[in-house]
Write an enzyme that holds these catalytic residues in place. Structure first.
Site, mmCIF file in Angstrom:
data_model
loop_
_atom_site.group_PDB
_atom_site.id
_atom_site.type_symbol
_atom_site.label_atom_id
_atom_site.label_comp_id
_atom_site.label_asym_id
_atom_site.label_seq_id
_atom_site.Cartn_x
_atom_site.Cartn_y
_atom_site.Cartn_z
ATOM 1 N NE ARG A 173 41.903 45.018 41.040
ATOM 2 C CZ ARG A 173 42.006 44.116 40.060
ATOM 3 N NH1 ARG A 173 43.190 43.821 39.574
ATOM 4 N NH2 ARG A 173 40.931 43.531 39.561
ATOM 5 C CG ASN B 142 41.000 35.269 30.229
ATOM 6 O OD1 ASN B 142 40.429 35.547 29.167
ATOM 7 N ND2 ASN B 142 40.344 35.002 31.351
#
Ligand code: UD1
Ligand code: CA
Length: 467
Positions: free
Chosen positions: A19, A174
């Protein structure tokens, strides 16, 4: 007794970071002047863990070279099959280890030591098999979500890409930081499958495995979610840079340093600044730069690995790299000090002066339009405007040596190798090719010719020839 329990670390840093859209592996992108993964690694090492395994893959060699701390067990993950698979790559490093393992991500740089300590303590007092760090985010997009049952206990995790529309509404995420008992961790990982949308072995899948085995799985929420933010895109990197910069600037403001415009002040984490120093706008202090007390940096300064003593004034627009400046010196405006330059106490360097491997003794001045390269100059010497040390003949570099109390007249060229003794006077516009003994005057004879009325004649002659 719990304090005695062993703690090891696994840092995950093998991903390419697709990314980021970069040829450079994500964890090597600099943040606050150092590669991303070194932030979390440095913080974890403050807990004195052993072993410390770093999982590298893309850019493994560069990652090793970027690191210079205490011993690290580098483990290569050849293929990036997921975070669960990455942790398994460290298994051999933990062969004789039965304590707890702290797992961190190389792309989560702002995690605090206090948070890690709190996690380990919580994990141990709860006698948990696994403890996850979580955070409640305004926009949880991109993170794995924490699933909880009606009684509030963790019941599993789900990655963004695998989640249902409903699960994606969950704001507790998380953080990607875990404490696990080593025995549980490696046993559970061998049961992790890759039957998910990304075809990866997910580390957080050990939550479900542990729960199925009836193990105690704990979570701890961070107070300030900024510390668990991951870097997955350049936009996040830029945001992180800003966050980190703000916290560094705040630290120096608290420590007695004035920052005239914190928004445009860029200070690397490794920089040190003394009390009552004033830093002007658009200033970048990088690498191992150290600034003394009561220094003044007017603005637009770009300092890399510079050692600046107390009471130094760096005027507007100065570039410096690998230099030392002693107390009371004044530099700039518009000066360029290149590597190996050492300015003694109270030296003055003025505008449009470039120095490289130049050592200037106390009180020496070079105030205007000068190049000083490969030169050692004594004390209280004055280098006149436009002086050039000719240190390069197109083949080799040569040294110049200039004594104490020397006066170099404007527009002089000193052809190296050359030595000017103490108290030498160089007349203006001299080309000096030979060593000059102490106390001597050196000058070049040049005939001066005057033609009266010349300008008018010339203009007359040129009339009509101009466009
Ligand atoms: C991961 C977690 C997600 C959590 C988020 C927190 C998984 C499956 N998901 O997602 O629940 O909310 O972190 O930031 O773990 N890495 C390897 N080898 C691999 C894959 C990754 O070393 O094969 C490393 C990466 O270099 C990175 C870290 O592991 O440092 C996390 O990987 P990344 O792909 O960024 O995971 P996220 O999608 O952010
Ligand atoms: Ca990530």
């Amino acid at each position: 007794m719990e304090q005695m329990q062993k703690l090891g670390v696994i840092l995950l840093a093998a991903g390419q970071g697709t990314r980021m859209q970069s040829a450079l592996p994500k964890v090597l992108h600099p943040l606050g002047g150092k590669p991303l993964f070194l932030h979390a690694l440095g913080t974890a090492q403050r807990l004195n863990p052993k072993p410390v395994a770093v999982i590298i893959g893309h850019g493994a060699e560069a990652a090793r070279q970027a690191y210079s701390g205490t011993e690290v067990d580098w483990r290569v993950q050849e293929q990036q099959l997921g975070t669960g698979h990455a942790v398994l790559c460290a298994k051999a490093a933990f062969a004789d280890f039965s304590g707890d393992v702290l797992i961190l991500s190389g792309d989560v740089p702002l995690i605090r030591e206090a948070t890690l300590t709190a996690m380990v303590e919580h994990h141990r007092s709860a006698r948990a098999a696994l403890t996850l760090l979580t955070a409640s985010l305004e926009s949880p997009k991109g993170y794995g979500r924490i699933l909880r049952s009606a009684d509030g206990k963790i019941s599993g995790t789900v990655e963004e890409k695998d989640g249902s529309e409903e699960q994606r509404q969950i704001r507790e995420v998380n953080a990607g930081v875990y404490v696990a008992s080593a025995t549980f961790l490696f046993a559970a990982l061998s049961g992790v499958k890759n039957n998910n949308r990304q075809g990866e072995y997910y580390l957080p899948d050990i939550v479900a495995i542990g729960l199925a085995q009836g193990k105690v799985i704990e979570t701890l929420q961070v107070d300030d979610p900024r510390e668990m933010m991951g870097v997955n895109t350049r936009e996040e990197l830029a945001f992180m840079e800003k966050t980190l910069r703000e916290s560094i600037n705040k630290k120096w403001l608290m420590a007695g340093v004035t920052l005239k415009d914190p928004d445009t002040t860029y200070i690397d984490g490794s920089v040190i600044i003394g009390k009552d120093s004033v830093i002007g706008p658009n200033t970048q202090l990088r690498g191992s730069t150290v600034i003394g007390e009561r220094c003044q940096i007017d603005g637009s300064a770009f300092l890399t690995d510079a050692a600046i003593a107390d009471d130094v004034h760096i005027r507007f627009s100065v570039v410096m790299a690998s230099c030392r400046v002693e107390h009371g010196a004044i530099v700039g405006p518009f000066a360029h000090l290149r590597p190996g330059t050492v300015l003694g106490p109270n030296v003055h360097i003025g505008n449009f002066v470039e120095a490289k491997e130049a050592k200037l003794g106390a009180g020496t001045k070079a105030n205007h339009l000068t190049y000083l390269g490969d030169v050692t100059i004594g004390r209280d010497t004055n280098i006149g405007a436009g002086t050039i040390t000719c240190n390069y003949d197109g083949f080799q570099k040569y040294q110049s040596k200039i004594g104490d109390r020397v006066q170099v007249g404007s527009d002089s060229t000193l052809v190296a190798p050359i030595t000017l003794g103490d108290d030498v006077y160089v007349a203006r516009a001299s080309t000096v090719r030979h060593d000059i003994p102490a106390g001597a005057l050196v000058f070049n004879q040049r005939e001066e010719k005057v033609r009266e009325g010349w300008t008018e004649q010339k203009r007359e002659q040129m009339k009509g020839k101009q466009k």
